[in-house]
Design a protein around this motif. Sequence first.
Motif, PDB file in Angstrom:
ATOM      1  N   PRO A  11     -29.355 130.713  41.903  1.00  0.00           N
ATOM      2  CA  PRO A  11     -28.172 130.754  41.029  1.00  0.00           C
ATOM      3  C   PRO A  11     -27.685 129.335  40.727  1.00  0.00           C
ATOM      4  N   SER A  12     -27.136 129.157  39.539  1.00  0.00           N
ATOM      5  CA  SER A  12     -26.588 127.873  39.084  1.00  0.00           C
ATOM      6  C   SER A  12     -27.655 126.833  38.802  1.00  0.00           C
ATOM      7  N   SER A  29     -24.507 140.359  39.066  1.00  0.00           N
ATOM      8  CA  SER A  29     -23.627 140.144  37.906  1.00  0.00           C
ATOM      9  C   SER A  29     -24.006 138.870  37.162  1.00  0.00           C
ATOM     10  N   CYS A  30     -24.840 138.037  37.789  1.00  0.00           N
ATOM     11  CA  CYS A  30     -25.338 136.830  37.124  1.00  0.00           C
ATOM     12  C   CYS A  30     -26.221 137.219  35.945  1.00  0.00           C
ATOM     13  N   VAL A  31     -26.406 136.271  35.037  1.00  0.00           N
ATOM     14  CA  VAL A  31     -27.268 136.489  33.877  1.00  0.00           C
ATOM     15  C   VAL A  31     -28.309 135.385  33.820  1.00  0.00           C
ATOM     16  N   HIS A  47     -30.022 130.610  35.215  1.00  0.00           N
ATOM     17  CA  HIS A  47     -29.432 131.670  36.053  1.00  0.00           C
ATOM     18  C   HIS A  47     -27.995 131.234  36.320  1.00  0.00           C
ATOM     19  N   TYR A  48     -27.060 131.844  35.579  1.00  0.00           N
ATOM     20  CA  TYR A  48     -25.672 131.420  35.742  1.00  0.00           C
ATOM     21  C   TYR A  48     -24.809 132.538  36.312  1.00  0.00           C
ATOM     22  N   ASN A  56     -12.362 122.321  34.532  1.00  0.00           N
ATOM     23  CA  ASN A  56     -12.123 121.860  35.903  1.00  0.00           C
ATOM     24  C   ASN A  56     -13.461 121.774  36.629  1.00  0.00           C
ATOM     25  N   ASP A  57     -13.468 121.197  37.804  1.00  0.00           N
ATOM     26  CA  ASP A  57     -14.694 121.055  38.596  1.00  0.00           C
ATOM     27  C   ASP A  57     -15.751 120.292  37.804  1.00  0.00           C
ATOM     28  N   LEU A  58     -16.978 120.472  38.255  1.00  0.00           N
ATOM     29  CA  LEU A  58     -18.130 119.849  37.619  1.00  0.00           C
ATOM     30  C   LEU A  58     -18.674 120.772  36.534  1.00  0.00           C
ATOM     31  N   ALA A  59     -19.108 120.227  35.420  1.00  0.00           N
ATOM     32  CA  ALA A  59     -19.711 121.020  34.340  1.00  0.00           C
ATOM     33  C   ALA A  59     -21.142 121.359  34.740  1.00  0.00           C
ATOM     34  N   SER A  60     -21.291 122.352  35.604  1.00  0.00           N
ATOM     35  CA  SER A  60     -22.608 122.666  36.166  1.00  0.00           C
ATOM     36  C   SER A  60     -23.198 123.917  35.518  1.00  0.00           C
ATOM     37  N   PRO A  61     -24.514 124.124  35.723  1.00  0.00           N
ATOM     38  CA  PRO A  61     -25.165 125.320  35.190  1.00  0.00           C
ATOM     39  C   PRO A  61     -24.723 126.611  35.883  1.00  0.00           C
ATOM     40  N   LYS A  62     -23.700 126.508  36.716  1.00  0.00           N
ATOM     41  CA  LYS A  62     -23.082 127.705  37.280  1.00  0.00           C
ATOM     42  C   LYS A  62     -22.418 128.506  36.154  1.00  0.00           C
ATOM     43  N   TYR A  63     -22.065 127.806  35.076  1.00  0.00           N
ATOM     44  CA  TYR A  63     -21.368 128.419  33.939  1.00  0.00           C
ATOM     45  C   TYR A  63     -22.333 128.649  32.784  1.00  0.00           C
ATOM     46  N   GLY A  64     -22.219 129.800  32.142  1.00  0.00           N
ATOM     47  CA  GLY A  64     -23.128 130.192  31.073  1.00  0.00           C
ATOM     48  C   GLY A  64     -23.236 129.198  29.943  1.00  0.00           C
ATOM     49  N   ASN A  65     -22.096 128.701  29.465  1.00  0.00           N
ATOM     50  CA  ASN A  65     -22.154 127.776  28.327  1.00  0.00           C
ATOM     51  C   ASN A  65     -22.858 126.469  28.701  1.00  0.00           C
ATOM     52  N   ILE A  66     -22.656 125.992  29.913  1.00  0.00           N
ATOM     53  CA  ILE A  66     -23.311 124.758  30.365  1.00  0.00           C
ATOM     54  C   ILE A  66     -24.797 125.022  30.625  1.00  0.00           C
TER      55      ILE A  66
END
Length: 156
Positions: A11-12, A29-31, A47-48, A56-66
């Motif tokens: 993930p991420s 629930s991840c995509v 895999h986000y 906020n935080d780091l702009a990491s691949p944890k988030y779909g748009n990133i």
Amino acid sequence: MNQYLQHFLYPSTLFASKEPYVVKTILGSCVAICLWDPVTKIGGINHYMLPTWNGNDLASPKYGNIAFEKLLERMIALGCRRDKLQAKIFGGGDLIAADRSAMLIGERNIRVARILLEEKNISVVASSTGGRKGRKILFFTDTGEVRHKFIDKREN
């Protein structure tokens, strides 16, 4: 699968390669968005966990748009053309059915994937999303093939 190098996608994270790999990941629930260029035969996957980065935080691949932007950048850097890319979307299951306070993360993750792909005019050629089960997927980077199976949450 013997001729393939193997990679487990956590993930991420994201992965793309010119070499033929089979990439494995497990989704609740991840995509995962799989991108494939049929001309160059190059594939990539992310895999986000959460739909969008809030600044906020780091702009990491944890988030779909990133995760999507970083995967797209990596694919283009490997020689792919955006107008040739095809997408497949997997995951976004609602595994915690009893707890609606989870704010339907899976559904929001799916919606973000579809919006981002539509904005970049990348067609979705296959998807298996939503529902109440998790998924195990195998993505073949050189063919764009995805094999998936549903998995039940194990009660311990």
